[in-house]
Design a protein around this motif. Structure first.
Motif, short mmCIF file in Angstrom:
data_model
loop_
_atom_site.label_atom_id
_atom_site.label_comp_id
_atom_site.label_asym_id
_atom_site.label_seq_id
_atom_site.Cartn_x
_atom_site.Cartn_y
_atom_site.Cartn_z
N UNK A 44 41.83 36.75 44.73
CA UNK A 44 41.53 36.18 45.49
C UNK A 44 40.08 36.54 47.03
N UNK A 45 40.71 37.86 47.02
CA UNK A 45 39.51 38.76 47.47
C UNK A 45 38.01 38.79 47.13
N UNK A 46 37.97 39.29 45.75
CA UNK A 46 37.10 39.15 44.92
C UNK A 46 36.94 38.10 44.81
N UNK A 47 36.72 37.55 43.95
CA UNK A 47 36.46 35.60 43.60
C UNK A 47 36.88 34.58 44.88
N UNK A 48 37.17 34.65 45.25
CA UNK A 48 37.33 33.41 46.50
C UNK A 48 36.88 33.84 47.83
N UNK A 49 37.00 34.81 48.36
CA UNK A 49 36.01 34.81 49.66
C UNK A 49 34.99 35.95 49.72
#
Length: 320
Positions: A44-49
């Protein structure tokens, strides 16, 4: 056993003591659980936020040669151009109609199929049917579009050959705008309906069998048991999935629409997803297409929050 604080002999509940445990102590105690959590957090950090910084393109006149930060800041100019575009209402109409048809025809389909499978008592037959209806989910949409072409084309398509044999006429399924939306809905139901039953079958497995026994004692037949026992038991699951579904009202899926789109059915088939691709990738209007994508996201979040609020008003638990 009660604990004593350092300030005196004041008893402290065990759960309060556990809550006061330092984060470092909890990290050492549950290190393996946190390690299992790490891949999901990184995803979620790399691909979303991290990519969320890209929405700043919607407020800039991005030029690849000047770079992201040095491009001119234009504020809401791209949004104004998008809303003033004569194609805006066509895109909005097509997108909302496809989403409405999905809600009316596709969303209830996995529920009905799960209810039917739940009534099957022969385990081997039930597992066989489940396997057969799960398979289309793993088929690429390119293959689905190819199968649709093979069946519906007027140049030797199976369906049109049968129609011609019995009626002497052929139907332009692939180019007639009137057939585009039904074709998309049928594809979606065939491909995803079986996969969607997994959650509902899991919810049905948790229904207390004693409620069915009590309903039978009261004289309820199978239809009455489904209406008064089964559906109320999975109502919360249905509501949660409906709330999540509302977040993708403006997201009809790029691949499926793009593969079935052609100049003859563009008036009813062009949606926001294909428009973003056409403007951003083929024409290089990166900032403008980012503004369209941001508009979709804002509408989706608004619909999720609004539907969740309505669900709570009607007594459901909602998402939070």
């Amino acid at each position: 056993m009660k604990q004593v604080t350092a300030r005196g002999n004041v008893p402290q509940a065990p759960e309060q003591a556990a809550y006061r445990t330092s984060f470092a102590a909890r990290l050492r105690r549950d290190k393996w659980l946190y390690l299992l959590l790490l891949p999901g957090l990184l995803y979620f950090l790399v691909f979303k936020y991290v990519p969320m910084w890209g929405v700043l393109l919607a407020f800039k006149n991005y030029q690849p040669f000047t770079g992201f930060w040095k491009s001119e800041w234009v504020g809401l100019e791209h949004f104004r151009l998008f809303f003033d575009n004569p194609e805006f209402f066509m895109l909005l109409r097509n997108t909302l109609l496809l989403s409405f048809y999905n809600l009316v025809f596709f969303f209830p389909a996995p529920i009905l199929l799960a209810l039917l499978l739940n009534e099957v008592r022969l385990a081997f037959f039930k597992r066989t049917i489940q396997t057969m209806i799960y398979v289309p989910h793993f088929i690429s949409m390119v293959i689905v579009a190819s199968l649709t072409y093979v069946f519906l084309t007027t140049e030797g398509g199976t369906v049109n050959e049968l129609l011609y044999q019995y009626t002497g006429n052929k139907i332009q399924f692939l180019s007639d705008p009137a057939w585009f939306r039904p074709m998309i809905i049928v594809q979606t139901i065939w491909k995803e309906c079986g996969w969607g039953t997994i959650i509902f079958l899991a919810a049905l497995a948790a229904v207390d069998v004693e409620q069915y026994e009590a309903a039978r004692i009261d004289g309820a037949n199978r239809w009455r048991q489904i209406w008064h026992v089964t559906l109320p038991a999975i109502r919360s699951t249905i509501v949660i999935l409906l709330i999540l579904r509302m977040g993708s009202v403006l997201d009809n899926g790029f691949e499926q629409i793009y593969l079935m789109l052609n100049p003859l059915n563009r008036s009813v088939g062009e949606v926001f997803d294909t428009y973003v691709y056409a403007m951003g990738i083929t024409q290089g209007a990166f900032s403008y297409s980012t503004a369209v994508g941001l508009f979709k996201s804002v509408v989706g979040v608004t619909l999720v929050l609004g539907t969740n609020w309505l669900a709570k008003k009607f007594g459901e638990s909602g998402l939070y």
